[in-house]
Design an enzyme around this catalytic site. Structure first.
Site, PDB file in Angstrom:
ATOM      1  N   TYR A 148      66.089  65.417  49.044  1.00  0.00           N
ATOM      2  CA  TYR A 148      66.803  66.157  48.002  1.00  0.00           C
ATOM      3  C   TYR A 148      65.855  67.069  47.223  1.00  0.00           C
ATOM      4  O   TYR A 148      64.635  66.899  47.231  1.00  0.00           O
ATOM      5  CB  TYR A 148      67.476  65.194  47.025  1.00  0.00           C
TER       6      TYR A 148
ATOM      7  N   PHE B 116      62.691  70.187  39.018  1.00  0.00           N
ATOM      8  CA  PHE B 116      62.151  69.032  38.298  1.00  0.00           C
ATOM      9  C   PHE B 116      61.868  67.851  39.213  1.00  0.00           C
ATOM     10  O   PHE B 116      61.188  66.905  38.810  1.00  0.00           O
ATOM     11  CB  PHE B 116      63.091  68.601  37.162  1.00  0.00           C
ATOM     12  N   ASP B 117      62.378  67.887  40.435  1.00  0.00           N
ATOM     13  CA  ASP B 117      62.119  66.784  41.356  1.00  0.00           C
ATOM     14  C   ASP B 117      62.442  67.235  42.770  1.00  0.00           C
ATOM     15  O   ASP B 117      63.370  68.030  42.981  1.00  0.00           O
ATOM     16  CB  ASP B 117      62.974  65.570  40.987  1.00  0.00           C
TER      17      ASP B 117
ATOM     18  N   ILE C 232      72.400  58.200  38.804  1.00  0.00           N
ATOM     19  CA  ILE C 232      73.326  58.847  37.874  1.00  0.00           C
ATOM     20  C   ILE C 232      74.726  58.931  38.491  1.00  0.00           C
ATOM     21  O   ILE C 232      74.875  59.006  39.725  1.00  0.00           O
ATOM     22  CB  ILE C 232      72.826  60.251  37.465  1.00  0.00           C
TER      23      ILE C 232
ATOM     24  N   TYR D  60      72.314  62.948  32.894  1.00  0.00           N
ATOM     25  CA  TYR D  60      71.564  62.178  31.895  1.00  0.00           C
ATOM     26  C   TYR D  60      72.106  62.344  30.480  1.00  0.00           C
ATOM     27  O   TYR D  60      71.495  61.864  29.524  1.00  0.00           O
ATOM     28  CB  TYR D  60      70.090  62.578  31.946  1.00  0.00           C
TER      29      TYR D  60
ATOM     30  N   PHE E 105      71.648  69.797  42.625  1.00  0.00           N
ATOM     31  CA  PHE E 105      70.935  69.051  43.658  1.00  0.00           C
ATOM     32  C   PHE E 105      71.381  69.515  45.040  1.00  0.00           C
ATOM     33  O   PHE E 105      72.578  69.685  45.281  1.00  0.00           O
ATOM     34  CB  PHE E 105      71.225  67.552  43.560  1.00  0.00           C
TER      35      PHE E 105
END
Length: 249
Positions: A163, A173-174, A191, A217, A233
């Site tokens: 992902y 961010f990831d 989540i 979040y 995502f």
């Protein structure tokens, strides 16, 4: 919360000493660091100085001026034990400063959160009108980038995925791709937007999800993800491991 008072006058003294030395010498002399004792003393001073330098920089960024002349004066008076304020008075001053900074941080955080809500709502409205985008009853939006042919996971199953996660401005961010390895986790431990969305996928599929803040979040600030952020995502479902209870049936 951060605390200005954690290192008290010692921290301010190191910053002041550095500034004082720089004022006295146009080109500061390089100190000798040959013995362990010299290196230890220098490291203590340097680490405290860098710590306080960060606080001073943040204080200025929050809109509060720092009078470096008074920092130097306070250090000098402290060395000579000729302080113009008592320990109790200084503690009160520093605690009040800490409160002002925390109030300002909170004010800025609330402003950023409100901005994130407005920008996220606008992005979701525009995205749902795009061809190929489906919006679920919860508000989750998804787009099928590649169809899969394998099993679909249940919420209790463990999934293996690749992902990439970004904010709506494109800030990453990831990313499991960046780490060079897939991620594996129980689908009901992430989540809500992930739990719902990945259950729509078959093994081998790749989807793009736009997840509203309330399915991500929420009003939590994770550091890399500001409060109330709508998240994007791209997820590739690599494999599914059925939950133990389901596997024994």
């Amino acid at each position: 919360m951060k605390s200005i008072y954690k290192l008290s006058l010692v921290a301010l003294a190191v910053v002041g000493l550095t500034a004082c030395n720089q004022e006295q010498d146009a080109a500061p002399k390089k100190v000798e660091l040959t013995t362990d004792a010299q290196k230890e003393a220098y490291s203590v001073g340097g680490s405290i100085g860098k710590y306080m330098s960060g606080h001073i920089k943040e204080q200025e960024e929050l809109g509060f001026a720092v009078d470096r002349t008074m920092v130097i004066k306070g250090f000098s008076d402290g060395l000579g034990e000729e302080m113009q304020l008592t320990e109790e008075e200084m503690q009160t001053v520093l605690q009040n400063l800490d409160k002002k900074l925390n109030d300002k941080r909170l004010e800025q955080a609330e402003a950023l959160a409100a901005k994130a809500i407005a920008e996220g709502k606008k992005f979701l409205e525009e995205n749902k009108a795009k061809e190929g985008v489906t919006t679920t009853e919860s508000g989750l939006q998804y787009e099928v980038l590649e169809a899969g042919k394998g099993d679909k996971p249940a919420a209790e199953d463990t999934v293996e995925v690749h992902y990439r996660g970004t904010l709506i401005d494109g800030t990453e961010f990831d990313s499991s791709y960046a780490r060079g390895e897939t991620a594996k986790f129980p689908l009901n431990r992430v989540i809500p937007g992930w739990t719902e969305g990945v259950q729509l996928m078959s093994v081998g599929a790749k989807y793009k999800f736009v997840i509203p803040a309330e399915l991500a979040y929420g009003d939590r600030d994770t550091g890399t993800i500001p409060a109330n952020s709508t998240l994007i995502f791209e997820v590739e479902l690599v494999s599914v491991e059925k939950a133990a209870a389901a596997a024994t049936k």
